[in-house]
Design an enzyme around this catalytic site. Structure first.
Site, mmCIF file in Angstrom:
data_model
loop_
_atom_site.group_PDB
_atom_site.id
_atom_site.type_symbol
_atom_site.label_atom_id
_atom_site.label_comp_id
_atom_site.label_asym_id
_atom_site.label_seq_id
_atom_site.Cartn_x
_atom_site.Cartn_y
_atom_site.Cartn_z
ATOM 1 N N LEU A 78 -45.771 89.614 -42.760
ATOM 2 C CA LEU A 78 -44.882 90.361 -41.679
ATOM 3 C C LEU A 78 -44.265 88.923 -41.328
ATOM 4 O O LEU A 78 -44.500 87.881 -41.126
ATOM 5 C CB LEU A 78 -46.058 90.323 -40.310
ATOM 6 C CG LEU A 78 -46.901 91.484 -40.803
ATOM 7 C CD1 LEU A 78 -48.073 91.682 -39.501
ATOM 8 C CD2 LEU A 78 -46.169 92.923 -40.722
ATOM 9 N N ASP A 79 -42.770 89.318 -40.663
ATOM 10 C CA ASP A 79 -42.033 88.250 -40.174
ATOM 11 C C ASP A 79 -42.654 87.365 -39.152
ATOM 12 O O ASP A 79 -43.521 87.904 -38.286
ATOM 13 C CB ASP A 79 -40.793 88.909 -39.507
ATOM 14 C CG ASP A 79 -40.000 89.649 -40.874
ATOM 15 O OD1 ASP A 79 -40.036 89.138 -41.820
ATOM 16 O OD2 ASP A 79 -39.062 90.429 -40.619
ATOM 17 N N ARG A 80 -42.423 86.223 -38.946
ATOM 18 C CA ARG A 80 -43.038 85.520 -37.758
ATOM 19 C C ARG A 80 -42.965 86.225 -36.528
ATOM 20 O O ARG A 80 -43.933 86.133 -35.683
ATOM 21 C CB ARG A 80 -42.264 84.214 -37.853
ATOM 22 C CG ARG A 80 -42.962 83.331 -36.906
ATOM 23 C CD ARG A 80 -42.017 82.006 -36.871
ATOM 24 N NE ARG A 80 -42.681 80.871 -36.213
ATOM 25 C CZ ARG A 80 -42.470 79.566 -36.072
ATOM 26 N NH1 ARG A 80 -41.394 79.153 -36.978
ATOM 27 N NH2 ARG A 80 -43.121 78.778 -35.448
ATOM 28 N N THR A 111 -43.100 89.208 -35.850
ATOM 29 C CA THR A 111 -43.992 90.535 -35.919
ATOM 30 C C THR A 111 -45.238 90.339 -35.705
ATOM 31 O O THR A 111 -45.875 89.582 -36.264
ATOM 32 C CB THR A 111 -43.471 91.307 -36.881
ATOM 33 O OG1 THR A 111 -41.754 91.366 -37.158
ATOM 34 C CG2 THR A 111 -44.012 92.831 -36.921
ATOM 35 N N HIS A 113 -36.388 92.682 -43.200
ATOM 36 C CA HIS A 113 -35.804 93.025 -41.863
ATOM 37 C C HIS A 113 -35.396 94.518 -41.841
ATOM 38 O O HIS A 113 -34.608 94.942 -41.016
ATOM 39 C CB HIS A 113 -34.505 92.008 -41.663
ATOM 40 C CG HIS A 113 -35.040 90.643 -41.371
ATOM 41 N ND1 HIS A 113 -34.276 89.827 -41.005
ATOM 42 C CD2 HIS A 113 -36.420 90.036 -41.246
ATOM 43 C CE1 HIS A 113 -34.918 88.434 -41.139
ATOM 44 N NE2 HIS A 113 -36.209 88.826 -40.877
#
Length: 259
Positions: free
Chosen positions: A53-55, A57, A162
């Site tokens: 997961l993106d930082r 999120t 993204h």
């Protein structure tokens, strides 16, 4: 301490807080807190990442407890054999539901991807979205006299970098708190007036087949305090009864999405 939402002898799933990196990265050498190391220390054994997961999120993050289970889980992700469900708060009003099939060019990092091909053709990207609730509040922003928001459910069919953030921006309804693809004035207003000091994107649910037992497995991650406060202010506190609420410490809610 991270919230463990599921654990057995083969795998573990946690509710990743916004602002946490999944693992160490030379792109952010000064960071000292990582999900992988924290979970390893917390449960006393090594873990193997199978997705990320993106930082900024938050939400469900699944890990294997052996390299073999990690490989089996990775295959499910690669072959799209599981379903991911996200919730997001976006700018403006959206209505109904639809599928967005909009290919995305690969986003390259100037350092990490310096040897990648910048001429690579756009990759297929598909997102199913559904408007869950709307709100309008008497707070002026930009040229508008009020602030309008929509709570959206997002089901990505593909997993491009993204993807959800870029797809919502393509629909002209960027996710609140998205500093890379969003509306900076809206982000600042949402942070100042409604406490949304993070990317308002949450991985609420992950549905898959257990890689060892073959049983169906449904993992759900609760909403943090920023989400909960926003839901009350917007009158949405009862619209997601299936998503639990949790409490994270202040240290867990790092304000990384608006920088």
């Amino acid at each position: 301490m991270l919230e463990i939402i599921y654990q057995d002898e083969w795998l573990v799933a946690v509710n990743k807080p916004a602002g946490w990196l999944v693992h160490r990265s030379w792109l952010d050498r000064h960071e000292k807190v990582f999900v992988m190391q924290t979970v390893r220390d917390q449960i006393g054994q090594h873990v193997f990442t199978v997705h990320r997961l993106d930082r900024p999120t938050s939400g469900v993050l699944l890990m294997g407890l052996s390299s073999e289970v990690g490989r089996l889980l990775s295959q499910q992700f690669e072959q799209h054999q599981l379903q991911k469900r996200y919730h997001a708060v976006v700018r403006g009003w959206l209505e109904g539901e639809a599928t967005l099939d909009y290919p995305l060019t690969e986003e390259l990092d100037k350092i990490a991807d310096k040897f990648s091909n910048p001429e690579k053709a756009p990759q297929s990207a598909v997102t199913h979205w559904r408007a869950v609730a709307t709100a309008e509040l008497p707070v002026p922003v930009s040229r508008y006299e009020t602030s309008r928001y929509t709570l959206v459910e997002l089901l990505p069919e593909t997993g491009r970098k993204h993807q959800l953030r870029r797809h919502m921006t393509h629909l002209r309804h960027p996710i609140i708190g998205d500093s890379a693809h969003g509306d900076l004035r809206q982000n600042r207003s949402a942070a100042a007036n409604f406490g949304m000091r993070r990317l308002m994107l949450h991985a609420s649910e992950l549905s898959l087949t257990h890689p060892v037992t073959g049983e169906p497995l449904l993992l759900r991650a609760g909403l943090d305090s920023i989400w909960q406060e926003m839901m009350v202010q917007f009158g949405w506190q009862d619209v997601l009864p299936e998503v639990p609420r949790v409490e994270f410490t202040a240290a867990s809610l790092q304000d990384s999405s608006l920088t």
